[in-house]
Design a protein around this motif. Structure first.
Motif, PDB file in Angstrom:
ATOM      1  N   ALA A  78      37.053   2.149  36.924  1.00 49.05           N
ATOM      2  CA  ALA A  78      36.462   3.000  35.892  1.00 49.05           C
ATOM      3  C   ALA A  78      35.153   3.599  36.350  1.00 49.05           C
ATOM      4  O   ALA A  78      34.763   4.680  35.915  1.00 49.05           O
ATOM      5  N   HIS A  79      34.437   2.907  37.230  1.00 46.51           N
ATOM      6  CA  HIS A  79      33.196   3.446  37.794  1.00 46.51           C
ATOM      7  C   HIS A  79      33.052   2.958  39.228  1.00 46.51           C
ATOM      8  O   HIS A  79      33.628   1.930  39.609  1.00 46.51           O
ATOM      9  N   VAL A  80      32.290   3.700  40.007  1.00 45.25           N
ATOM     10  CA  VAL A  80      32.107   3.380  41.409  1.00 45.25           C
ATOM     11  C   VAL A  80      30.723   3.857  41.835  1.00 45.25           C
ATOM     12  O   VAL A  80      30.193   4.832  41.284  1.00 45.25           O
ATOM     13  N   ALA A  81      30.113   3.146  42.775  1.00 47.54           N
ATOM     14  CA  ALA A  81      28.794   3.520  43.298  1.00 47.54           C
ATOM     15  C   ALA A  81      28.960   4.395  44.536  1.00 47.54           C
ATOM     16  O   ALA A  81      29.769   4.084  45.423  1.00 47.54           O
ATOM     17  N   LEU A  82      28.223   5.492  44.579  1.00 46.84           N
ATOM     18  CA  LEU A  82      28.285   6.394  45.726  1.00 46.84           C
ATOM     19  C   LEU A  82      27.640   5.765  46.966  1.00 46.84           C
ATOM     20  O   LEU A  82      28.079   5.996  48.094  1.00 46.84           O
ATOM     21  N   GLN A  94      17.106   0.083  50.890  1.00 46.13           N
ATOM     22  CA  GLN A  94      17.483   1.360  51.489  1.00 46.13           C
ATOM     23  C   GLN A  94      18.918   1.677  51.104  1.00 46.13           C
ATOM     24  O   GLN A  94      19.774   0.798  51.024  1.00 46.13           O
ATOM     25  N   LYS A  95      19.174   2.968  50.854  1.00 46.85           N
ATOM     26  CA  LYS A  95      20.519   3.395  50.482  1.00 46.85           C
ATOM     27  C   LYS A  95      21.345   3.703  51.734  1.00 46.85           C
ATOM     28  O   LYS A  95      20.855   4.330  52.680  1.00 46.85           O
ATOM     29  N   HIS A  96      22.620   3.297  51.677  1.00 47.44           N
ATOM     30  CA  HIS A  96      23.582   3.607  52.729  1.00 47.44           C
ATOM     31  C   HIS A  96      24.896   4.000  52.070  1.00 47.44           C
ATOM     32  O   HIS A  96      25.218   3.516  50.979  1.00 47.44           O
ATOM     33  N   PRO A  97      25.683   4.873  52.724  1.00 45.38           N
ATOM     34  CA  PRO A  97      26.966   5.260  52.126  1.00 45.38           C
ATOM     35  C   PRO A  97      27.831   4.038  51.833  1.00 45.38           C
ATOM     36  O   PRO A  97      27.899   3.097  52.631  1.00 45.38           O
ATOM     37  N   SER A  98      28.486   4.064  50.693  1.00 47.02           N
ATOM     38  CA  SER A  98      29.294   2.928  50.277  1.00 47.02           C
ATOM     39  C   SER A  98      30.692   3.005  50.884  1.00 47.02           C
ATOM     40  O   SER A  98      31.406   4.000  50.672  1.00 47.02           O
ATOM     41  N   ALA A 103      36.535   4.554  50.803  1.00 47.58           N
ATOM     42  CA  ALA A 103      37.916   4.073  50.723  1.00 47.58           C
ATOM     43  C   ALA A 103      38.631   4.676  49.515  1.00 47.58           C
ATOM     44  O   ALA A 103      39.827   5.004  49.582  1.00 47.58           O
ATOM     45  N   LEU A 104      37.928   4.842  48.398  1.00 48.99           N
ATOM     46  CA  LEU A 104      38.525   5.455  47.215  1.00 48.99           C
ATOM     47  C   LEU A 104      38.920   6.900  47.499  1.00 48.99           C
ATOM     48  O   LEU A 104      40.009   7.348  47.129  1.00 48.99           O
ATOM     49  N   LEU A 105      38.038   7.626  48.167  1.00 45.31           N
ATOM     50  CA  LEU A 105      38.372   9.011  48.509  1.00 45.31           C
ATOM     51  C   LEU A 105      39.580   9.070  49.435  1.00 45.31           C
ATOM     52  O   LEU A 105      40.438   9.956  49.295  1.00 45.31           O
ATOM     53  N   ILE A 193      30.825  13.377  49.750  1.00 43.30           N
ATOM     54  CA  ILE A 193      29.739  12.418  49.519  1.00 43.30           C
ATOM     55  C   ILE A 193      28.389  13.128  49.543  1.00 43.30           C
ATOM     56  O   ILE A 193      27.524  12.887  48.684  1.00 43.30           O
ATOM     57  N   ARG A 194      28.194  14.036  50.516  1.00 45.05           N
ATOM     58  CA  ARG A 194      26.924  14.787  50.574  1.00 45.05           C
ATOM     59  C   ARG A 194      26.745  15.638  49.316  1.00 45.05           C
ATOM     60  O   ARG A 194      25.650  15.746  48.767  1.00 45.05           O
TER      61      ARG A 194
END
Length: 812
Positions: A78-82, A94-98, A103-105, A193-194
C-alpha cells in the motif's frame, strides 16, 4: 513489529496525531476511484509510516490501496519508501536509493503485473506555525533540511505529533513513468526514481524553503565569484591599493550586506509580531495567497509589495510564515542597520543595501553577486520597487535598480527555475507613522530613523489602528513576459534590450500592485470629504456618497483584483470617528461630518491609496461639470485626450477599446442614478438634486490632476516653441503650482510634487503633443493649443482667471 504497532500503538497514535493542513485537497487529486494506489514516502522513517497509517484512517483518500486490490499472486504494498536511511555516527543519517522500490519498479515492468498509480506524500512535523501554543522543544524538533536521527524523530513525534502538515505530490501512473523511451529497463527505473525525488525536493522547498547555507559560506562564495574577483583586481589597480586590501574591502561589503537568517529568530519574531498585531490591529485580512501557493516550490518568487509603512516587511513576513510558506530574504535600506535593530532584522532575513553606490564599482559587483546567489539558490526575495515609503499615499514611480539586477541575474542563468514576481498591496485603516507623515507632508522634511522609534511605537500600542488588508495580485511569470516583450532574449548576446525591458517591467509590476488595491471605510470617507471645498458634508449625504463609491467598484471594477469594502456606510463613518480622522458636529437640521483639526493632510494620504480606482469614473463625472448632456462620441472627444495622463499618473493598465470602457463607466454611473440616458444623450440627473451633487463631488476627485495638466500646458504654450527644456518647464510648473496653493489657502503639498509634472510631460511626449530635440529643448505640436482651447471651459472660471494672472506676472 508491524503487527505490534498496528494492534497496540496505532489506536493511541490515531488519537494523538493531528493534521493541521492537507494540500491539495484529496478531491483535487487526479486519481480515479478504481485506480490501484501506492503511496510513496520520501524515506523509510517510521514516524512518516505511522503518520500515513493514521492519515489513511482519518481521511477519505482516492483510489483503492494496492495491497487490497491486487489479485492472488500479485501482492503489492500500500505504501513504499523511495529512499532508505543509513545511519552514520559522524555524518548523521544519509539517504540512499531503496532496493525495495527498485525491485517494485522491476516487477511492474513485467506484463502480468497490474498498472498502479504512485502518489508521493510528504509529512512536515511542526514546521508551519499556527494559532496553537508553541514551545522551544517543538521548534527544536521541527522539520528542517538536514535529516534527523531516530532520537530526534522520536522527540518530534512527541512534541509535534499534533502539528503535522501534509503535502501531496502529483500522481503518476507507473506505466507512464516506465514505458517512455529509455536505453534499457534499468535506465527507465533510475529515471523514474530521479523524477520522484525531484517531486519531494520541490515539496520540501515549498514548505521549508531552500537549504540555508551558513553566512560565512555565502560571503566566501560571493567574494570568490569571477565577476567580483575581476572587480577586486580593477579596484587594486585603479586605487593603488594592495590586492589583499581590495579583497578585504570586498569581504567587508559582503558582510555588511548579508543576512543571517535564523529559524529560532524567525519563530521568536513570529510570536512577538503576533502579539503586536493583536494589540495594534483589529485583524489582518489576507486574500489571494492561493496564487503564491500555486507557484511556491516550482518558481523563484520575488515579492514586490507597495511601501506605505515600516510595518510592511514585518507584516508580509508574518503572513507568509503563518501560512506555511518560506519567508523571503528582504532588501532593507542601510539606514535600518541600526545598533541592536539591525542584528534582529538580519536574523529575520533582511539584507542591507546602500541608498546609492554610484561610483563604487566594487560594492556594486558584490551586491549584484549576492542577489544572484540568493536567486540561483532558490531563496524567495522581497524588495520595495518604489524605493522608500510613500509619503503621499499613492504609488510612486518604480526605482529600477533592484529590478535591473534581478533581470540581469535571471538572464545570466536562464536554465534555473522560472521566476515570478508577486505583487502585494497592503492597505491600512490607520498607518503607524501617521504623526510623522503629517509633519513630513506639512514641512517637507523627512525624519531620520532612530532606535528610539521603537519606544515611541510601544507608547502608541493602546491607540486604535483598525484593520490591515494584504491582497496578493496577479503574479507576473517572467519567462512568458519576456517571450512577449523580447522573443530572442535567450539568444541575444548584446542584451541591448535590457534598459527598455526593465522600464516596461517596472511599469507592469506597479500596475499589478495597484490592481490589487483594497477599499476600506477610511479610504471612502477621505475620498468623499476631501472632494468638498471645506472638508465637511452632511452625514446623510456622506453615507450616500461612500455607498455609491463602493457600489461603483462592484458594478465596474477598476482593476481585476480590487476588493470593495465590507460593511455599511454607517459603520465606516463611526469607524473613522473612532480612529480620530473625522468628527460629528450636531446641528439642528442634521449632523455634519467634518475633518478633524490638522487631519486634512493625513486624510489625503488615505485617499491617495485608492484614488486610482476612481480616476476614470471621476474623469467621466468631470466632463458633466459644465455640460448637461453629452453623447458617447462627444464625451470621448472631450476628455479622451486626458485619459493617457491618468493612466500614466496612477499606473493604470491600458485598455484595448476605450469607447467600450467609457460605455461601461457610463452604465455603472447610470446604475447608481448619477446619470440618465435617453438612447442618444447621457444627461445629469437635474431633477434629483442629491444625485447631481454626488456626481459633482465624484468629478472633484480628479480635479487636482487635471489642473496640474492644465497649468503645465498653459505655461508651455505661453512662450514660443523651443523656450523650455524639460527641467526648466518642470521647475517652473512646480513653483507655479506651489504659489497657487498658497494663494488659495490649500494645504496640499502633493499638488506641486515635481514627479507628477515629470509624468505629465512624459505623457505629452509619448502622445506626440511635444518633442525634445538633440539639444534637450522642447518643441510644441501645433494642435496642442487647439486642444487646450477646446477643453478650457471644463475648468472653473475662477481658476482660469487666477492662472492667467499668475502667468502674466511670471517672467519666462
Amino acid at each position: 513489529m508491524s503487527f505490534f504497532w498496528q494492534s497496540s500503538l496505532q489506536p493511541l497514535l490515531k488519537r494523538w496525531l493531528r493534521f493541521r493542513s492537507i494540500a491539495p485537497e484529496t478531491t483535487a487529486l487526479n486519481v480515479a476511484a478504481n485506480d490501484r494506489l501506492v503511496y510513496v514516502l520520501d524515506h523509510d522513517a517510521l514516524s512518516d509510516q505511522l503518520a500515513l497509517d493514521s492519515l489513511r484512517a482519518q481521511t477519505t483518500l482516492p483510489g483503492i490501496p494496492a495491497d487490497s486490490a491486487s489479485e492472488p499472486g500479485q501482492t503489492l504494498p500500500a505504501h513504499v519508501a523511495l529512499n532508505q536511511l543509513k545511519r552514520n555516527a559522524l555524518r548523521g543519517p544519509q539517504k540512499h536509493p531503496s532496493p525495495k522500490f527498485d525491485a517494485l519498479l522491476e516487477r511492474l515492468q513485467t506484463d502480468d503485473q497490474p498498472d498502479v498509480v504512485f502518489l508521493p506524500v510528504s509529512f512536515f512535523w511542526g514546521r508551519r506555525p499556527g494559532r496553537e501554543t508553541r514551545g522551544i522543544w517543538r521548534l527544536m524538533t521541527a522539520d528542517r533540511w538536514p535529516l534527523s536521527g531516530r532520537f530526534r524523530r522520536l522527540l518530534s513525534l512527541a512534541f509535534n505529533g499534533r502539528h503535522i502538515d501534509v503535502r501531496y505530490g502529483t500522481p503518476y501512473r507507473a506505466s507512464d513513468l516506465l514505458t517512455s523511451s529509455a536505453p534499457s529497463q534499468a535506465h527507465a527505473r533510475r529515471r523514474s526514481i530521479r523524477f520522484l525525488n525531484r517531486q519531494f525536493r520541490q515539496r520540501r522547498q515549498e514548505v521549508l524553503g531552500p537549504d540555508l547555507s551558513h553566512r560565512r559560506t555565502l560571503v566566501r562564495t560571493v567574494t570568490q565569484a569571477p565577476e567580483v574577483r575581476q572587480q577586486i583586481r580593477q579596484t587594486h589597480q585603479a586605487h593603488d591599493i594592495t590586492l589583499e586590501r581590495a579583497t578585504k574591502r570586498a569581504r567587508r561589503y559582503a558582510r555588511e550586506i548579508a543576512s543571517h537568517t535564523s529559524p529560532r529568530a524567525l519563530w521568536l519574531m513570529y510570536k512577538l509580531l503576533g502579539q503586536l498585531w493583536n494589540r495594534l490591529y483589529n485583524g489582518v485580512n489576507v486574500t489571494g495567497l492561493d496564487r503564491v501557493r500555486a507557484l511556491a516550490g516550482t518558481h523563484e518568487l520575488i515579492y514586490v509589495p507597495c511601501h506605505r509603512s515600516h510595518i510592511d516587511y514585518l507584516l508580509l513576513s508574518y503572513v507568509i510564515y503563518h501560512h506555511g510558506l518560506t519567508t523571503p530574504q528582504i532588501a532593507a535600506g542601510k539606514n535600518l542597520d541600526m545598533p541592536g535593530i539591525g542584528a534582529v532584522l538580519r536574523r529575520g532575513g533582511a539584507f542591507f543595501i546602500r541608498r546609492s553606490f554610484k561610483g563604487n564599482a566594487l560594492y556594486g559587483a558584490v551586491f549584484n553577486e549576492y542577489l544572484h546567489q540568493l536567486i540561483t539558490r532558490g531563496y524567495p526575495v522581497e524588495y520595495f520597487i518604489e524605493g522608500g515609503r510613500s509619503r503621499t499615499g499613492r504609488m510612486l514611480p518604480p526605482k529600477l535598480g533592484m529590478l535591473a539586477m534581478t533581470l540581469r541575474s535571471y538572464v545570466r542563468e536562464p536554465n534555473t527555475r522560472p521566476m515570478a514576481f508577486i505583487p502585494v498591496y497592503i492597505g491600512y485603516e490607520k498607518v503607524l507613522e501617521s504623526g510623522a507623515y503629517q509633519k513630513e507632508l506639512t514641512t517637507g522634511k523627512k525624519k531620520a530613523e532612530s532606535p528610539f522609534d521603537l519606544v515611541r511605537v510601544i507608547k502608541r500600542l493602546r491607540q486604535p489602528f483598525g484593520q490591515v488588508h494584504v491582497n496578493i495580485g496577479e503574479p507576473l511569470a517572467l519567462d512568458y513576459w519576456l517571450d512577449a516583450q523580447q522573443p530572442d532574449w535567450r539568444t541575444e548576446p548584446t542584451q541591448d534590450w535590457h534598459p527598455a525591458a526593465v522600464r516596461a517591467l517596472g511599469k507592469d509590476v506597479v500596475q499589478r500592485i495597484n490592481e490589487a488595491a483594497t477599499l476600506n471605510g477610511v479610504n471612502l470617507v477621505a475620498l468623499a470629504l476631501l472632494s468638498t471645498s471645506h472638508q465637511a458634508m452632511e452625514e446623510s449625504l456622506l453615507e450616500a456618497q461612500i455607498e455609491t463609491l463602493n457600489a461603483l467598484q462592484r458594478l465596474a471594477p477598476a482593476t481585476r483584483h480590487v476588493m470593495p469594502a465590507d460593511g455599511t456606510p454607517v459603520q465606516w463613518i463611526e469607524h473613522a470617528i473612532h480612529l480620530g480622522m473625522v468628527k460629528r458636529v450636531p446641528q439642528a437640521l442634521g449632523p455634519i461630518i467634518v475633518v478633524q483639526d490638522n487631519q486634512t493632510a493625513l486624510l489625503t494620504w488615505y485617499r491617495n491609496n485608492v484614488l486610482h480606482l476612481f480616476a476614470r469614473f471621476a474623469l467621466v463625472a468631470f466632463a458633466f461639470r459644465h455640460h448637461t448632456r453629452l453623447t458617447l462620441e462627444e464625451l470621448e472627444h472631450l476628455v479622451g485626450p486626458m485619459w493617457p495622463a491618468l493612466d500614466n499618473e496612477f499606473f493604470l493598465p491600458g485598455v484595448s477599446n476605450r469607447s467600450h470602457t467609457f460605455d461601461t463607466l457610463l452604465h455603472a454611473l447610470k446604475g447608481q442614478g448619477l446619470l440618465e440616458y435617453n438612447g442618444e444623450y447621457w444627461t445629469r440627473p437635474t431633477r434629483k438634486l442629491i444625485r447631481n451633487e454626488q456626481l459633482m463631488t465624484l468629478g472633484s476627485i480628479i480635479v487636482p490632476t487635471l489642473e496640474r495638466g492644465y497649468l503645465l500646458v498653459s505655461l508651455l504654450l505661453r512662450a514660443p516653441s523651443g523656450s523650455y527644456t524639460q527641467e526648466s518647464l518642470e521647475g517652473q510648473s512646480q513653483a507655479l503650482a506651489e504659489r497657487l496653493t498658497l494663494l488659495q489657502g490649500v494645504n496640499a503639498p502633493e499638488y506641486f510634487d515635481k514627479r507628477l509634472f515629470q509624468g505629465l510631460l512624459q505623457t505629452l511626449t509619448d502622445e506626440g503633443w511635444c518633442w525634445e530635440d538633440d539639444a534637450g529643448v522642447l518643441h510644441i505640436h501645433e494642435e496642442l493649443k487647439d486642444a487646450l482651447n477646446t477643453r478650457r471651459r471644463l475648468f472653473d472660471p475662477a481658476l482660469r482667471q487666477r492662472l492667467i494672472h499668475l502667468l502674466a506676472t511670471k517672467a519666462v
